[in-house]
Design a protein around this motif. Structure first.
Motif, mmCIF file in Angstrom:
data_model
loop_
_atom_site.group_PDB
_atom_site.id
_atom_site.type_symbol
_atom_site.label_atom_id
_atom_site.label_comp_id
_atom_site.label_asym_id
_atom_site.label_seq_id
_atom_site.Cartn_x
_atom_site.Cartn_y
_atom_site.Cartn_z
ATOM 1 N N LEU A 29 4.652 2.645 -6.973
ATOM 2 C CA LEU A 29 3.324 2.089 -7.241
ATOM 3 C C LEU A 29 3.027 2.054 -8.738
ATOM 4 C CD1 LEU A 29 1.294 3.765 -4.349
ATOM 5 C CD2 LEU A 29 1.884 1.339 -4.553
ATOM 6 N N GLU B 285 -1.724 5.000 -10.356
ATOM 7 C CA GLU B 285 -1.302 6.151 -9.542
ATOM 8 C C GLU B 285 -0.370 6.987 -10.408
ATOM 9 O OE1 GLU B 285 -2.155 6.732 -6.321
ATOM 10 O OE2 GLU B 285 -2.948 4.775 -5.730
ATOM 11 N N ALA C 53 7.036 7.079 -3.515
ATOM 12 C CA ALA C 53 5.996 6.058 -3.283
ATOM 13 C C ALA C 53 5.151 5.880 -4.545
ATOM 14 C CB ALA C 53 5.114 6.474 -2.109
ATOM 15 N N ASP C 54 4.764 7.000 -5.169
ATOM 16 C CA ASP C 54 3.950 6.892 -6.388
ATOM 17 C C ASP C 54 4.741 6.320 -7.557
ATOM 18 O OD1 ASP C 54 1.588 7.698 -5.242
ATOM 19 O OD2 ASP C 54 1.903 9.819 -5.667
ATOM 20 N N SER D 78 0.847 -1.201 0.000
ATOM 21 C CA SER D 78 0.000 0.000 0.000
ATOM 22 C C SER D 78 0.880 1.247 0.000
ATOM 23 C CB SER D 78 -0.887 0.014 1.244
ATOM 24 O OG SER D 78 -0.076 0.172 2.398
ATOM 25 N N ARG D 79 0.262 2.362 -0.347
ATOM 26 C CA ARG D 79 0.960 3.653 -0.318
ATOM 27 C C ARG D 79 1.418 3.948 1.117
ATOM 28 N NH1 ARG D 79 -0.889 9.434 -1.393
ATOM 29 N NH2 ARG D 79 0.593 10.216 -2.962
#
Ligand code: 39A
Length: 210
Positions: free
Chosen positions: A132, A140, A128-129, A113-114
């Motif tokens: 992802l 995202e 993080a993005d 998860s983020r």
């Protein structure tokens, strides 16, 4: 420029990714992308490529291998991308945390998860993005300083990373059917976000004064 759909059209006409990989990031969906997302912090992409080549030669571009790697060897390998001591410690710790929480890289890609990423040392919103979107193939969009500068030239300012990201995603989502028609095949939202962000970066690299 009324929305991010119009920005996409403006960039699409420039054929910025004509010779680029499908998802722009060469190792999209692979372990190398996870490492690249951290190495690219505060440095040029060409430096990341040098570090990645070193890691590849040392056979360290695998989750278990990097988790168990000698910190001196790892630090030496990633020297071209700067902040070598900090980045090597963070990479090794991240790999060990992934093994402890998810057991395998594939399970990490499926389940992370983020929030989990943001709880890791050295991972902020943009990184993080990037993980992802480009490593876990999620829907995202990544935004960065290039994105912020580009939209500012069209008169848009945003208070936060999240607001800029929401603006970019909204215009694409609202016009998704039109965009699929423009591309002429069933482009996924993940691919579209990858290419949109890639176009922004490539445009800004060749237009540094924007
Ligand atoms: N700044 C960058 C890049 N420039 C890049 N490529 C070119 C391919 N990637 C993947 C990430 N960050």
């Amino acid at each position: 420029m009324n929305n991010s759909f119009e920005l996409l059209i403006f960039l699409k006409q420039k054929e910025l990714l004509k010779d680029a990989p499908k998802y722009w990031w060469p190792s999209h969906g692979g372990f190398e992308t996870l490492i690249g997302a951290i190495l690219t912090q505060n440095t040029k992409w060409t430096n990341v490529e040098k570090s990645i080549a070193n890691l590849m030669q040392l056979n360290l571009l695998h989750l278990e291998a990097m988790a168990q790697s000698d910190i001196g060897v790892l630090t030496y390998a990633i020297t071209p991308s700067g902040f070598k001591n900090q980045k090597s410690k963070r990479l090794k710790q991240l790999c060990n945390n992934i093994l402890e929480t998810f057991e395998t890289f594939e399970q990490f890609q499926e389940e992370v998860s983020r929030e989990w990423l943001l709880s890791q040392k050295g991972i902020g919103l943009e990184t993080a993005d990037a993980i992802l979107c480009y490593c876990c193939c999620r829907e995202e969009m990544v935004v960065d300083k290039y994105t912020q500068r580009l939209v500012e030239t069209f008169g848009y300012t945003f208070e936060s990373y999240e607001e800029l990201k929401a603006w970019c995603e909204y215009g694409i989502n609202e016009n998704f059917d039109k965009i699929v028609q423009l591309y002429g095949y069933n482009i996924t939202l993940n691919e579209l976000y990858c290419r949109f962000h890639g176009k922004i970066v490539e445009f800004m690299k060749i237009n540094p004064r924007v």
